[in-house]
Scaffold this active site. Structure first.
Site, PDB file in Angstrom:
ATOM      1  N   HIS A   1       0.842  -1.205   0.000  1.00 21.72           N
ATOM      2  CA  HIS A   1       0.000   0.000   0.000  1.00 21.72           C
ATOM      3  C   HIS A   1       0.878   1.256   0.000  1.00 21.72           C
ATOM      4  O   HIS A   1       0.638   2.199  -0.748  1.00 21.72           O
ATOM      5  CB  HIS A   1      -0.870   0.057   1.270  1.00 21.72           C
TER       6      HIS A   1
ATOM      7  N   SER B   1      -2.813  -7.783   2.729  1.00 23.84           N
ATOM      8  CA  SER B   1      -3.009  -7.667   4.182  1.00 23.84           C
ATOM      9  C   SER B   1      -3.372  -9.027   4.773  1.00 23.84           C
ATOM     10  O   SER B   1      -2.938  -9.361   5.882  1.00 23.84           O
ATOM     11  CB  SER B   1      -4.130  -6.667   4.489  1.00 23.84           C
TER      12      SER B   1
ATOM     13  N   ARG C   1      -2.102  -5.830  -8.494  1.00 26.71           N
ATOM     14  CA  ARG C   1      -0.941  -6.703  -8.292  1.00 26.71           C
ATOM     15  C   ARG C   1      -0.784  -7.709  -9.418  1.00 26.71           C
ATOM     16  O   ARG C   1       0.282  -7.910  -9.947  1.00 26.71           O
ATOM     17  CB  ARG C   1      -1.056  -7.437  -6.944  1.00 26.71           C
TER      18      ARG C   1
ATOM     19  N   LYS D   1     -15.116  -9.187   5.900  1.00 24.65           N
ATOM     20  CA  LYS D   1     -14.926 -10.134   7.008  1.00 24.65           C
ATOM     21  C   LYS D   1     -14.586  -9.353   8.271  1.00 24.65           C
ATOM     22  O   LYS D   1     -14.218  -8.197   8.210  1.00 24.65           O
ATOM     23  CB  LYS D   1     -13.782 -11.081   6.679  1.00 24.65           C
TER      24      LYS D   1
END
Ligand code: PNS
Length: 164
Positions: free
Chosen positions: A17, A128, A90, A41
């Site tokens: 990030h 993450s 990505r 989540k």
């Protein structure tokens, strides 16, 4: 003033990030990191912790600020007078989801443009969720997150194990 939003869950903010944020901070006058309250989540870090960690990790970049948001992304962008949303890409696997989000956001507000920035190769594998998993199992995350996040991960995991 050209302002861009860099939105995300940031649970927690990673070196990937930060790489994207630093690179776009020279392209825009102002960058607002938007930390989404509602993530799909249950997050590891509370909203306040995610904001605090993003602030600490970007404290040395003068034109970056961090705010939480609990609305549609395009509404948050409008409130900040931002006409660009930056997302890091990505791999090809990110593309479909990001393409869908960008199209839907355009449908909601066509004055907000989504700008994609390719992840630097050294962070192309980083997420993450991978960081959380590595940290949970006691793996080394030093190169994957800024030091402030490394400390926070250690504390969070220790406090969970202590039953607090
Ligand atoms: O880091 P993430 O989890 O990929 O970030 C996703 C995020 C927070 C950018 C996205 O879920 C979002 O924009 N949420 C705000 C609600 C919204 O506007 N939804 C419609 C977009 S399709």
């Amino acid at each position: 003033m050209k302002t861009a939003i860099v939105p995300g869950s940031f649970d927690p903010i990673t070196s990937g990030h930060l790489d994207v944020i630093r690179r776009v901070s020279i392209l825009f006058d102002k960058i607002v990191i938007g930390v989404a309250k509602n993530v799909a989540k249950a997050p590891m870090f509370t909203l306040e912790e995610r904001v605090e960690l993003a602030r600490a990790a970007t404290a040395d970049i003068p034109n970056v600020s961090v705010e939480e948001f609990d609305s549609l992304l395009v509404e948050f962008a409008g409130a900040k007078d931002a006409h660009a949303v930056v997302r890091g890409l990505r791999a090809v696997s990110d593309f479909e989801h990001e393409f869908q989000m960008a199209q839907l956001n355009r449908e909601l507000d066509d004055t907000v443009e989504t700008v994609f920035v390719m992840a630097s190769p050294e962070y192309a594998y980083l997420s993450s969720s991978a960081v959380r998993e590595i940290a949970e199992y006691g793996g080394v995350v030093k190169t994957l997150v800024p030091p402030v996040v490394e400390d926070a991960l250690k504390k969070k995991i220790a406090s969970r194990k202590g039953g607090r």
